[in-house]
Design a protein around this motif. Structure first.
Motif, mmCIF file in Angstrom:
data_model
loop_
_atom_site.group_PDB
_atom_site.id
_atom_site.type_symbol
_atom_site.label_atom_id
_atom_site.label_comp_id
_atom_site.label_asym_id
_atom_site.label_seq_id
_atom_site.Cartn_x
_atom_site.Cartn_y
_atom_site.Cartn_z
ATOM 1 N N ASP A 1 67.435 79.456 -4.379
ATOM 2 C CA ASP A 1 67.656 78.083 -4.818
ATOM 3 C C ASP A 1 67.692 77.147 -3.612
ATOM 4 O O ASP A 1 68.443 77.393 -2.661
ATOM 5 C CB ASP A 1 68.989 77.965 -5.570
ATOM 6 N N GLU A 2 66.895 76.101 -3.662
ATOM 7 C CA GLU A 2 66.889 75.128 -2.569
ATOM 8 C C GLU A 2 68.250 74.453 -2.430
ATOM 9 O O GLU A 2 68.721 74.194 -1.319
ATOM 10 C CB GLU A 2 65.811 74.071 -2.820
ATOM 11 N N PRO B 1 65.474 77.851 -9.159
ATOM 12 C CA PRO B 1 64.732 78.869 -9.913
ATOM 13 C C PRO B 1 65.602 80.053 -10.321
ATOM 14 O O PRO B 1 65.365 80.665 -11.363
ATOM 15 C CB PRO B 1 63.626 79.295 -8.941
ATOM 16 N N TRP C 1 63.766 74.618 -12.625
ATOM 17 C CA TRP C 1 62.903 75.588 -11.963
ATOM 18 C C TRP C 1 62.523 75.124 -10.560
ATOM 19 O O TRP C 1 62.472 75.932 -9.620
ATOM 20 C CB TRP C 1 61.650 75.825 -12.800
ATOM 21 N N GLU C 2 62.289 73.828 -10.397
ATOM 22 C CA GLU C 2 61.899 73.316 -9.079
ATOM 23 C C GLU C 2 63.042 73.363 -8.070
ATOM 24 O O GLU C 2 62.810 73.582 -6.883
ATOM 25 C CB GLU C 2 61.395 71.876 -9.224
ATOM 26 N N GLY C 3 64.267 73.146 -8.521
ATOM 27 C CA GLY C 3 65.396 73.107 -7.590
ATOM 28 C C GLY C 3 66.261 74.351 -7.590
ATOM 29 O O GLY C 3 66.821 74.730 -6.560
ATOM 30 N N ILE D 1 61.878 72.303 -16.293
ATOM 31 C CA ILE D 1 60.975 72.150 -15.144
ATOM 32 C C ILE D 1 61.751 71.716 -13.913
ATOM 33 O O ILE D 1 61.561 72.252 -12.810
ATOM 34 C CB ILE D 1 59.865 71.130 -15.476
ATOM 35 N N ALA D 2 62.670 70.752 -14.084
ATOM 36 C CA ALA D 2 63.464 70.278 -12.951
ATOM 37 C C ALA D 2 64.374 71.387 -12.420
ATOM 38 O O ALA D 2 64.549 71.525 -11.202
ATOM 39 C CB ALA D 2 64.293 69.067 -13.365
#
Length: 598
Positions: A452-453, A344, A340-342, A337-338
């Motif tokens: 990706d952020e 993907p 995917w958030e930062g 999850i982490a």
């Protein structure tokens, strides 16, 4: 004639893949010669080997130039050091120290890859794959992200743990049901745990599989189970005594091979040995299941009773400072999850192939023949555990991808053979569609559609190269290595580069055994400049190393405006720091400063 062509291509294609892999490594090998390392762990492993060759005790793997409150405590195994140090000693008379190290950094992972590739072929064959399936499994493995662990410079420990796991799996599947295969499996299982505790889930799966094989097959597995159990107990004792840190109070740990693991392996191994010897008493699968369950319960009880803390969260006692400043951005330790958030893109590329492997595994189970059902059960168990591990921490894909490759080889091999034997556009399309779905490259191409952020946030120089890469430029550290040894405060991610290329000491590294050191370093950079100076004087640092624009320090600046890191990122160097290098630039430049005395 077509059968001959098929057989020939299935033989030479994997070797062609291996040759192409080596050619692709040529550039990476050039990086190694230039002093570029893939990862901090690889640098520290090399330093550990150097310390061993310089006379440091076999049982002491601590890093004396880590000036952390914990004293540079480490928990790594000495087993990888044997092979790396051996290659260095072999090549040193011909290439000198630097050349011999480069030789070992390139050759060691390549040898492991060759053995792993061959082991994947053996596993696929023993699971029922024909030559096409074996070749495809090897290709998928070579193209997966797991293969990155075998690139030049990758000497930390992940590749060796994976290799031991694969060898143990291959031994489990031995069609001869021999005592030798049991001993090989036992050695591989215990060695994998001793090298790194990340191998524990798969070691448990292989041990469980040996029990299940005995429950289903009965007396035909008795001798092998007895040898397996006894070998587990013997090797558990040998590794406890012979691998670092030996028999000592430091074995009362959970993050490395400790007394709780030893107790479980010793007790469980002796119980399995007993079941194998007296297997004739259990003349039905129900009786064997009951006896096996009883042995498993005792083994688990031993593990918990010796050290109950090993069932808890390994990061439960980590301070909030460490969580925010370091742990939350440790790439391999983040959950799916982490990630995917930062990132993907990384989540899609790495976990997409895991999903493909799960689909292939389900197909393998549904189409399994009675003769292959037990082996396919073991593959499914390993695939499931590695998937769960990947969801918890993304580093689990190191194991999930090889199992996915094997499952994919089994499925694609059948589809390819059907097309070859029966022909038809429909069968070719089925094979092609399945191959596209299973190919790691397909998921990598799909991942390019995501942003990706982290990649967007990082700073780049005029040539488009990320400062995070530029800040690790080897020549910068080589020049600093010519200076007399000092006590240098560095960001966490730059400490290893200075440590391995100089005689300087540092105050922190990205290792969980040194969380107090990590807390002190992150707190210093995230404090106001005057408070940071107080921290620096308290720890006794004489110098500060900084590289503006690196992801780590730029993040500190974003989290704590007005902090020491924020001032340094803006080029506002405090007046209590004096540059001592010959550099003239700033952003993306490794700079060394002397802390001016009171």
């Amino acid at each position: 004639m077509s059968d001959l062509r098929l057989r020939d291509s299935s033989v030479w294609l994997p070797w062609l893949l291996g040759t192409l892999f080596i050619l692709l490594q040529a550039r990476a090998a050039g990086d190694i010669v230039s002093g570029i390392f893939p990862d901090n762990d690889d640098m520290l492993r090399l330093q550990q080997v150097r310390d061993l060759l310089a006379g440091q005790s076999w049982f002491n793997v601590d890093q004396s130039r880590f000036l952390t409150p914990e004293g540079g405590e480490m928990h790594w195994s000495r087993l990888p050091d044997i092979f790396i140090a051996g290659l260095v000693l072999l090549a040193r008379p011909f290439l000198g120290q630097a050349g011999a190290e480069s030789f070992a950094l390139v050759v060691y992972p390549l040898i492991l890859f060759g053995v792993a590739l061959a082991t994947v072929r053996v596993i696929a064959e023993r699971l029922g794959a024909g030559l096409p399936g074996q070749a495809i499994a090897m290709i998928l493995f070579g193209l997966s992200s797991a293969a990155y662990n075998f690139w030049p410079g990758r000497i930390d420990h992940h590749n060796l743990v994976l290799l031991f796991t694969l060898i143990g799996f291959a031994a489990l599947l031995s069609p001869r049901l021999s005592a030798r295969s049991a001993a090989i499996a036992a050695l591989s299982i215990v060695a994998s745990i001793s090298v790194a505790i990340e191998g524990l889930p798969y070691a448990g799966a292989l041990i469980l599989s040996f029990g299940v094989f005995w429950i289903v097959r009965g007396h035909s597995e008795g001798i092998r189970l007895a040898m397996f159990g006894i070998s587990i107990a013997v090797f558990a004792a040998l590794f406890l005594v012979l691998d670092a840190p030996g028999i000592s109070a430091r074995r009362a740990v959970c993050d490395a091979y400790g007394v709780s693991h030893f107790a479980a392996l010793l007790g469980g191994g002796l119980l399995l040995g007993t079941l194998g010897v007296f297997g004739g008493w259990f003349d039905s699968w129900q009786k064997r299941l009951t006896a096996g369950a009883f042995a498993g319960a005792i083994t688990l009880t031993l593990f918990v009773a010796v050290n109950p803390a090993c069932l808890g969260d390994p990061y439960a006692e980590v301070s909030e400072q460490v969580r925010v400043g370091w742990l939350s951005v440790v790439g391999e330790a983040r959950s799916l999850i982490a990630v995917w958030e930062g990132e993907p893109r990384r989540a899609v590329w790495q976990f997409g192939f895991v999903i493909a492997g799960l689909v292939a595994t389900v197909i393998v189970l549904l189409t399994s023949s009675p003769q292959q059902r037990l082996g396919h059960f073991s593959l499914a168990l390993l695939m499931l555990l590695s998937t769960l591990a990947s969801i918890w921490q993304i580093r689990g894909v190191t194991f999930a991808h090889p199992f996915a490759a094997i499952a994919g080889g089994l499925v694609l091999g059948v589809l390819f053979t059907r097309w070859q034997e029966e022909g038809g556009a429909d069968k070719l399309l089925k094979f092609a569609a399945a191959a596209i779905f299973m190919a790691p490259m397909s998921w990598q191409i799909l991942s390019d559609q995501f942003v990706d952020e982290a990649a967007e946030a990082q700073k780049n120089n005029a040539d488009g190269i990320a400062y995070n890469v530029v800040c690790l430029d080897p020549p910068s550290y080589s020049a600093l290595g010519e200076l007399p040894p000092e006590k240098v405060l560095t960001p966490i991610d730059l400490g290893m580069s200075l440590l391995v290329r100089s005689e300087h000491s540092v105050y922190g590294g990205p290792y969980h055994r040194n969380v107090l050191g990590i807390e002190r370093v992150t707190r210093t950079f995230m404090s106001e400049p005057d408070a940071a100076l107080g921290e620096i004087r308290t720890m006794g640092a004489t110098h500060v190393l900084y590289c503006a624009g690196a992801n780590e320090t730029a993040r500190y600046a974003r989290l704590k405006p007005g902090s020491f890191a924020d001032a340094m990122e803006r080029g506002r160097v405090p007046d209590w720091l004096q540059p001592v290098d010959s550099q003239t630039g700033y952003d993306g430049i490794v700079r060394l400063y002397r802390v001016i005395a009171d």
